[in-house]
Design a protein around this motif. Sequence first.
Motif, PDB file in Angstrom:
ATOM      1  N   THR A 329       0.811  -1.175   0.003  1.00 49.01           N
ATOM      2  CA  THR A 329      -0.188   0.127  -0.124  1.00 49.01           C
ATOM      3  C   THR A 329       0.879   1.302   0.267  1.00 49.01           C
ATOM      4  OG1 THR A 329      -0.242  -0.127   2.531  1.00 49.01           O
ATOM      5  CG2 THR A 329      -1.917  -1.048   1.260  1.00 49.01           C
ATOM      6  N   ARG A 357      -4.884   2.945  -7.182  1.00 51.78           N
ATOM      7  CA  ARG A 357      -6.231   3.003  -6.938  1.00 51.78           C
ATOM      8  C   ARG A 357      -6.685   3.845  -6.013  1.00 51.78           C
ATOM      9  NH1 ARG A 357      -7.741  -3.538  -7.068  1.00 51.78           N
ATOM     10  NH2 ARG A 357      -6.786  -3.927  -9.361  1.00 51.78           N
ATOM     11  N   TRP A 358      -6.035   4.361  -5.012  1.00 46.58           N
ATOM     12  CA  TRP A 358      -6.384   5.105  -4.235  1.00 46.58           C
ATOM     13  C   TRP A 358      -5.332   5.924  -3.327  1.00 46.58           C
ATOM     14  CZ3 TRP A 358      -4.858   4.299   1.049  1.00 46.58           C
ATOM     15  CH2 TRP A 358      -3.986   3.183   1.192  1.00 46.58           C
ATOM     16  N   GLY A 359      -5.836   6.713  -2.308  1.00 45.97           N
ATOM     17  CA  GLY A 359      -4.855   7.470  -1.756  1.00 45.97           C
ATOM     18  C   GLY A 359      -4.177   8.815  -2.276  1.00 45.97           C
ATOM     19  N   ALA A 362      -3.105   7.854  -5.852  1.00 46.07           N
ATOM     20  CA  ALA A 362      -4.009   8.113  -7.122  1.00 46.07           C
ATOM     21  C   ALA A 362      -3.626   9.358  -7.284  1.00 46.07           C
ATOM     22  CB  ALA A 362      -5.157   7.470  -6.221  1.00 46.07           C
ATOM     23  N   ARG A 363      -4.067  10.493  -6.326  1.00 43.33           N
ATOM     24  CA  ARG A 363      -4.238  11.873  -6.690  1.00 43.33           C
ATOM     25  C   ARG A 363      -3.033  12.190  -7.509  1.00 43.33           C
ATOM     26  NH1 ARG A 363      -4.918  14.585  -0.884  1.00 43.33           N
ATOM     27  NH2 ARG A 363      -4.420  16.341  -2.217  1.00 43.33           N
ATOM     28  N   ARG A 399     -12.919  11.552  -8.197  1.00 37.93           N
ATOM     29  CA  ARG A 399     -13.829  10.513  -7.680  1.00 37.93           C
ATOM     30  C   ARG A 399     -12.837   9.317  -7.121  1.00 37.93           C
ATOM     31  NH1 ARG A 399     -16.114  11.561 -12.705  1.00 37.93           N
ATOM     32  NH2 ARG A 399     -14.962   9.890 -13.686  1.00 37.93           N
ATOM     33  N   ARG A 400     -11.467   9.298  -7.459  1.00 40.44           N
ATOM     34  CA  ARG A 400     -10.821   8.129  -6.945  1.00 40.44           C
ATOM     35  C   ARG A 400     -10.114   8.566  -5.435  1.00 40.44           C
ATOM     36  NH1 ARG A 400      -7.606   5.731 -12.120  1.00 40.44           N
ATOM     37  NH2 ARG A 400      -9.548   5.081 -13.042  1.00 40.44           N
ATOM     38  N   ARG A 401     -10.292   9.759  -5.361  1.00 36.75           N
ATOM     39  CA  ARG A 401      -9.538  10.058  -3.901  1.00 36.75           C
ATOM     40  C   ARG A 401     -10.301   9.406  -2.535  1.00 36.75           C
ATOM     41  NH1 ARG A 401      -9.154  16.899  -4.211  1.00 36.75           N
ATOM     42  NH2 ARG A 401      -8.236  16.946  -6.063  1.00 36.75           N
ATOM     43  N   ILE A 402      -9.473   9.036  -1.599  1.00 38.03           N
ATOM     44  CA  ILE A 402      -9.948   8.661  -0.350  1.00 38.03           C
ATOM     45  C   ILE A 402      -9.414   9.251   0.465  1.00 38.03           C
ATOM     46  CG2 ILE A 402      -9.582   6.479   1.060  1.00 38.03           C
ATOM     47  CD1 ILE A 402      -9.588   4.731  -1.215  1.00 38.03           C
ATOM     48  N   ARG A 403     -10.248   9.727   1.640  1.00 38.23           N
ATOM     49  CA  ARG A 403      -9.970  10.827   2.480  1.00 38.23           C
ATOM     50  C   ARG A 403      -8.848  10.404   3.465  1.00 38.23           C
ATOM     51  NH1 ARG A 403     -11.197  15.743   0.517  1.00 38.23           N
ATOM     52  NH2 ARG A 403     -13.500  15.420  -0.233  1.00 38.23           N
ATOM     53  N   GLY A 405      -6.320   8.318   3.083  1.00 39.12           N
ATOM     54  CA  GLY A 405      -4.744   8.316   2.452  1.00 39.12           C
ATOM     55  C   GLY A 405      -3.863   7.631   2.703  1.00 39.12           C
TER      56      GLY A 405
END
Length: 821
Positions: A329, A357-359, A362-363, A399-403, A405
Amino acid sequence: MPLLGGIRPPIALLCVLVLALAGLTARVLGPGKDMVAPKAVLSSQQYFAEDGAIALRASIDERVTDLQRTAAALSSGGPVKPERILSDLGRTYQKWTGTTVVDLQSAEVLATRGETIPLGWLDKDVLTGGQALTPRMVRLETGDVRLMTMAVLDWKDRPQQLLVASSSLSVPAINLGPFRSMAVVARDGEILGTAGFERAEALNSDQERQELSFLHKQMGLLSDRAAAKTEQHPVRAKEPGSRGYPGVSGSLVGGEYNGRVATAGYASLSSSNPDEKQSVAAGLGLTVVALLPVVQQPTGEQGRELYGLAAAGVLVLLGLLAAGVLWATVQRPLLRLFLESRRLARGDLTRPVTVPRWGEAARIGAALERLRRRLNTGAGEDPEESTDSADSAAGSGRRRRIRVGGRGPLALTAALMLLWCVPVGLLLHDTDGSVSVPTTMVNDQRDRTDLIADRLRRALNEAQADLVSTSRLIGTDVENDNGTGTGTGTDEDDRTDDGIGATDGEAATRLLEETLDKHTRYRALYVVDADGSVGARAGSEPHTWNSGKDLPLVRVSGHGGKEPVIQAGAPVPGHKGSTLVGEIRVEFLNSLLARPGLGEVRVVDSEGLTIAASNGFLAFEKPPADLTDLVRAAGVRVGAGPVENALLIREGNAVKVAAAAPFSGGGVTADIGWTVVSRQDAEQFKIAPYEREDRSVLAGMLGLAAIILVLGWIYLVVVRPLRALATGAEKLADGDLKTVLYPRYQDEVGAVVRSLELLRQQAQAHRHNQQARTHDNTRRTAATRSGVDSDGGDVDIAVGHGGVHGSYIVGRVVDSNVGGR
């Protein structure tokens, strides 16, 4: 990448720490070797030997000090007959087996008292040189060894006289319990004196005699080993940073007989304080050995010790899982971003960016894809289509952001490690109140408490004996000053003076000041007359002394004050009603109580009120309820008098060992009614269940420390810079080309920052080129449309695209002479 930079080192450190902690857990919590005797028992024997060494050292030093002080005081006055010197000395101090006065000029024995002292050892080396008058050990014709203490009596116009006193080197008369024995050992391992073997006459069976013979043999063997070990320097004999007993001490294990193992503690005589100069007793090279046979017993529960191996295996699994989480990760997405950003910075804009995919990864990946599309607009793509595609990618990236992180993997890793730390540190070896405490520990608590009581009693007796000696010197000085003394002293009944005059008080004051300087046990010395008035005095402000035949010579006053006042008195010969009073410092008593392995130690008076303690106290406070009951039980007379006792107290999960020892023995303090009580938590003993519990807590804390170290490192070096980088990358993708990106670390995150900076510069250059082309085309078009011919005619020009045929011009020319078309 630098060796300590990036995401790889903290993950590798986590793996190393997990493996090291797993090995340590298996080592300290797993099955261990069976010990012949529990550590708690061995430590208790070491403490007992230290107590015996302290008592012997104090006894020898007191003998030397008393003899030298008495000789100095006698030499400062008029000549005294040798017979009277020995008589007064024996009446004041009952500590010498024999005393002798020798004329140094004629070598004639002037007086002798007690056992015969051989004088063949007296030579020039004993009386002169740097080691003159140093106490010597001398062997008598009977084979016994005696310590010879010497002091010189020196009067004007008279030959010098040598005062010699002999004393035994046996262990002080302390309670050793039913099975313990003690020995005083010389440097070469020779046993100079023993205690505890005197019960041979009471043995009735051959088996008991064989066991006693076995113990004698073990005492000889262990004494040789102890003497060899005490030859070390005290600093080198201890572990680095350890304090405690200033001399060399330890424990030994001997042979086994009939299911019992011989255990011994040893301690060399040393100064009471390492910062002070060595005492006389410390220079004799003596060692005290305490021997106790104990029943061999298992040191722990093997079933519970297997938990250590299981805990180590679980830790390895959880550690590998935590490292895998961080690798999947954090490390892998970051390395992928590093490679993608470096590819774009090198100009490879054809292949799309692989977005995590995330975090934060991803940004950053979405921002890189938008930058790639924007830079690709100069390679034949439609600007509007490129802009729409970039906006679509940006929306997809948002849209792919995950708070959560990058903090999510750290929290998951911490949770995995806490799944091991919490049970191991708090639950694995939680010892309750059913823990088994060896009976030896309870007995040793009782015997050591009695030893402290005996030591305190002897100290108070010594203080009162010093006052008796000083009071006689005061009476002698007064007689000499008045011109009525004969130099040999008179009986107290023949003296009828009622007090000490002013002239006599000056001499007494000087003597009191000298005594106060030499003895730190006193806080004040003063002479109280029959009417209660204070005459000569030295030290702090005196307190009231009540005279009375029924009152003890050592008493406690000051009730209701902030500090107990402990007073000792001695009548002044030749002055009826006058008493020399010495106030003993409470700190002096407290210092005698502080011993390792005993816990909290208190001294209570006849009313059960605290007057001294090892760990601080309130004046005249009541001890805890369990100690109060123990003091009351110790005061019950059994046979000839009260006896010491001990018990094991279980309250919930707490286990305590308590003991009480009333004052008993000879001297003025024998019937004072004081009691020494002690209380120690069983968890302070080196018992296997408590040791496993402490080690479990230590393992859990080490695991928690590893979590904080590794995850804190990752957060500071990777996660927090990555979050800042994600924000900067999104601003750059949104069109902020003015903010310069500076790499702060020489690692993967720093490499991505450098690549983004290069992309920013490329995007900025691309924008400048587009703006320059657009501006140039606009300027040329405007110039063409507003052009004028040389004749002043207006030209209308239409510019268009002619496909493959090029451009064409349609115009209308107006001339002043021709009408035009």
